[in-house]
Design a protein around this motif. Sequence first.
Motif, PDB file in Angstrom:
ATOM      1  N   ARG A  23       0.838  -1.203   0.000  1.00  0.00           N
ATOM      2  CA  ARG A  23       0.000   0.000   0.000  1.00  0.00           C
ATOM      3  C   ARG A  23       0.871   1.252   0.000  1.00  0.00           C
ATOM      4  O   ARG A  23       0.643   2.189  -0.774  1.00  0.00           O
ATOM      5  N   CYS A  26       2.594   1.828  -3.263  1.00  0.00           N
ATOM      6  CA  CYS A  26       1.650   2.355  -4.258  1.00  0.00           C
ATOM      7  C   CYS A  26       1.156   3.763  -3.903  1.00  0.00           C
ATOM      8  O   CYS A  26       0.338   4.330  -4.635  1.00  0.00           O
ATOM      9  N   LEU A  28      -0.825   4.736  -1.500  1.00  0.00           N
ATOM     10  CA  LEU A  28      -2.252   4.746  -1.224  1.00  0.00           C
ATOM     11  C   LEU A  28      -2.493   4.964   0.261  1.00  0.00           C
ATOM     12  O   LEU A  28      -1.760   4.419   1.098  1.00  0.00           O
ATOM     13  N   ARG A  30      -4.886   4.314   3.595  1.00  0.00           N
ATOM     14  CA  ARG A  30      -5.716   3.175   3.995  1.00  0.00           C
ATOM     15  C   ARG A  30      -7.132   3.347   3.475  1.00  0.00           C
ATOM     16  O   ARG A  30      -7.740   2.403   2.981  1.00  0.00           O
ATOM     17  N   ARG A  32      -8.203   4.974   0.883  1.00  0.00           N
ATOM     18  CA  ARG A  32      -8.266   4.775  -0.574  1.00  0.00           C
ATOM     19  C   ARG A  32      -8.200   3.287  -0.935  1.00  0.00           C
ATOM     20  O   ARG A  32      -8.959   2.811  -1.775  1.00  0.00           O
ATOM     21  N   LEU A  33      -7.284   2.558  -0.291  1.00  0.00           N
ATOM     22  CA  LEU A  33      -7.180   1.123  -0.565  1.00  0.00           C
ATOM     23  C   LEU A  33      -8.447   0.401  -0.123  1.00  0.00           C
ATOM     24  O   LEU A  33      -8.970  -0.432  -0.855  1.00  0.00           O
ATOM     25  N   SER A  36     -11.194   1.029  -2.614  1.00  0.00           N
ATOM     26  CA  SER A  36     -10.990   0.437  -3.935  1.00  0.00           C
ATOM     27  C   SER A  36     -11.034  -1.089  -3.881  1.00  0.00           C
ATOM     28  O   SER A  36     -11.412  -1.732  -4.860  1.00  0.00           O
ATOM     29  N   ALA A  37     -10.685  -1.671  -2.743  1.00  0.00           N
ATOM     30  CA  ALA A  37     -10.734  -3.128  -2.614  1.00  0.00           C
ATOM     31  C   ALA A  37     -12.166  -3.604  -2.413  1.00  0.00           C
ATOM     32  O   ALA A  37     -12.556  -4.635  -2.950  1.00  0.00           O
ATOM     33  N   ASP A  43     -11.400   1.841   6.829  1.00  0.00           N
ATOM     34  CA  ASP A  43      -9.965   2.042   7.016  1.00  0.00           C
ATOM     35  C   ASP A  43      -9.528   1.476   8.371  1.00  0.00           C
ATOM     36  O   ASP A  43      -8.414   1.001   8.520  1.00  0.00           O
ATOM     37  N   LEU A  64      -8.000  -7.357  -2.040  1.00  0.00           N
ATOM     38  CA  LEU A  64      -6.816  -6.552  -1.712  1.00  0.00           C
ATOM     39  C   LEU A  64      -5.690  -6.828  -2.704  1.00  0.00           C
ATOM     40  O   LEU A  64      -5.002  -5.902  -3.142  1.00  0.00           O
ATOM     41  N   ALA A  67      -6.509  -4.954  -5.862  1.00  0.00           N
ATOM     42  CA  ALA A  67      -6.351  -3.509  -5.670  1.00  0.00           C
ATOM     43  C   ALA A  67      -4.879  -3.106  -5.569  1.00  0.00           C
ATOM     44  O   ALA A  67      -4.504  -2.007  -5.974  1.00  0.00           O
ATOM     45  N   LEU A  68      -4.053  -4.007  -5.031  1.00  0.00           N
ATOM     46  CA  LEU A  68      -2.626  -3.715  -4.877  1.00  0.00           C
ATOM     47  C   LEU A  68      -1.784  -4.201  -6.051  1.00  0.00           C
ATOM     48  O   LEU A  68      -0.567  -4.040  -6.056  1.00  0.00           O
TER      49      LEU A  68
END
Length: 87
Positions: A23, A26, A28, A30, A32-33, A36-37, A43, A64, A67-68
């Motif tokens: 994360r 990238c 990102l 928490r 945002r990840l 998106s996941a 978060d 995850l 997304a990653l």
Amino acid sequence: MKGALNVTEELRVAVGHRVKERRLACRLTRDRLASSANPHISDKYLWEIETGKKSMSADILRRLAIALDVTSDWLLGLPERDKDDDE
């Protein structure tokens, strides 16, 4: 959590570390990840995953990884196989 994988604390911590490592690489947040996941991951829950306090379902692991932009094998610390290995 319903459907959570039954894993050892050592594995939870290792997977959480890889999630956080990737994360950050990238760039990102928490939040945002998490969004998106899966829009249903908070978060706070992602923080609990990253710190090894919580397990996750196989579906969350898969989401995850997508997304990653890594494999779930990588997140689990497993050696990645070439597609040719299946032949």
